[in-house]
Design an enzyme around this catalytic site. Sequence first.
Site, mmCIF file in Angstrom:
data_model
loop_
_atom_site.group_PDB
_atom_site.id
_atom_site.type_symbol
_atom_site.label_atom_id
_atom_site.label_comp_id
_atom_site.label_asym_id
_atom_site.label_seq_id
_atom_site.Cartn_x
_atom_site.Cartn_y
_atom_site.Cartn_z
ATOM 1 N N THR A 1 46.630 -15.381 118.238
ATOM 2 C CA THR A 1 45.777 -16.504 118.602
ATOM 3 C C THR A 1 45.142 -17.071 117.337
ATOM 4 O OG1 THR A 1 43.824 -15.116 118.922
ATOM 5 C CG2 THR A 1 45.274 -15.419 120.830
ATOM 6 N N TRP B 1 27.505 -29.257 135.902
ATOM 7 C CA TRP B 1 28.540 -29.267 134.877
ATOM 8 C C TRP B 1 29.053 -30.677 134.641
ATOM 9 C CZ3 TRP B 1 32.350 -24.604 135.994
ATOM 10 C CH2 TRP B 1 31.686 -23.409 135.699
ATOM 11 N N GLU C 1 48.858 -16.402 125.026
ATOM 12 C CA GLU C 1 48.999 -15.249 125.918
ATOM 13 C C GLU C 1 50.015 -15.474 127.033
ATOM 14 O OE1 GLU C 1 44.747 -15.148 124.253
ATOM 15 O OE2 GLU C 1 46.192 -16.653 124.922
ATOM 16 N N LYS D 1 26.385 -28.379 130.348
ATOM 17 C CA LYS D 1 25.565 -28.108 131.535
ATOM 18 C C LYS D 1 24.258 -28.864 131.412
ATOM 19 C CE LYS D 1 24.506 -24.424 134.766
ATOM 20 N NZ LYS D 1 24.597 -22.975 135.040
#
Length: 551
Positions: A195, A452, A340, A447
Amino acid sequence: MQARMMQQPLIVSSLLAHAARYHGDAEIVSRTVEEPGADDGVAIVDGVHRYTYADAHRRAGRLANALSQMGIGAGDRVATLAWNGYRHFELYYAVSGMGAVTHTLNPRLFPEQIAWIINDAQDRIVFFDISFAGLIEQIAPHCAGVERWVAMTDRRHLPQSALPLHVYEELLAAEPEDFAWPALDENSAAALCYTSGTTGNPKGALYSHRSTLLHAWSACLPDTMNLSGRDAILPVVPMFHVNAWGLPYAAALVGAKLVFPGPALDGKSLHELFEAERVTFTAGVPTVWLSVLQHLQTSGATLSTVRRMIVGGAACPPALMQAFARDYGVAIQHAWGMTELSPLGAINTLKQKQLDLDEDARFAVSVKQGRPPFGIDLKIVGAEGDELARDGRAAGDLLVRGHWVIDRYFGAGDSPLVDGWFPTGDVATLDADGFMQITDRSKDVIKSGGEWISSIELENIAMGHPAVAEAAAIGIRHPKWDERPLIVVVRKPGRDVSRDEVLAQYPGKVAKWCIPDDVVFVDALPHTATGKISKLQLREQLSAYRWPVAA
């Protein structure tokens, strides 16, 4: 009762063997890092190398023999630090095919990170393009476990170095092309990708031969990338980033022509290759397609053969999709994935019933990240882990499972899985037809007042202004509302746009409380090593920002 079927392992070497036998004359074309001249017996014309799958198979055999002579065996990690090119392609197949592990290194990481990754992976050999010779000089003193450094070139182009470098072409010339590719356990390791390490040290994803072949098969399906032997594929996405999204494997599976761009990834250089090699399919991150679009708009050039582009790595601005479709007849398809996931998790191909929708309704579906192919399953969950409705409205943490999803990181004892599902770190919606839309990264969601706000939605709206080249939305601490959205904008060259003109894009498109409170203009946005906008760096750069008094 058992079936009476042959048992043949799903292994990487079988892909190139198939391509060589049944598509042996299909071309592999590469823009090289060396200047024009003779090289491994094949002429390089104007900096472009070309040969066939049959040639690649023979040279991969030579390379596998060379690796065996150097003591490389099953499970050993062999690293690459290279652009998209024919030698890198040979390494993909020779290393994995002989039973070792192909470990691609991302040169866009910091040298300290690259050295850390080499040591963590315990790489025994590092192969590198000569354009990275200076980087190799930096990291070599910190990589005591590396036994050999191999320059991917011939003797004539070998860079001067204090290191005892080996020459790629000389290694191959000394070996026969016949190699007995072993019938490996399909669950053995084939490739290792790390990653980008934006939140701590990078982590390794170790792919098996089985997962790699299943991923390649899936990528070729009509409802995924729809690849065939009639395509000319140019992967702009680097081979050092999640194996170029699996395209070097998928292309061999169907015998498609492969076009490798080397280090020249600007809009002009890519357009030249698209036209010269009659490319039909290409894939890359949004910033690449922004560069290509700007070149087309400023030069007045067109696209003769490219009809499909895959965009991944970050959400594609709707305005970019519309411009390519309207002005150049090119369909941009959203795709979503992760290291992944090898990386394919979803791709946006409309269903039959959606083709009958009006243009606006079809486009509203097209801007989503897509639906999973067979082999991948998705779900979204709330804060307590309860599965949320697939209604296209409920947003929750995105979880995934499937045949090419890791169950733990390389070298890690603990698994990150939650009840058999991998937590992606994305916040998303799922609709009844299986289409998934990323609304944010969990760490990037804004937020405000307990609600959100999707940063991606705010960015896409800003990108709709014709003078905006790039935009990023971040949450800035607010004394009353916890956080409020700030939009950070890069203007297109030679274009002007004001704060008020940017903010005028929002009314009627989002709720009033979602509209950003301010706009900041910058010359450039910071990007990660994989081409994504780095919100972490951006927040650091704007740490001194203070809201206008009226906000």
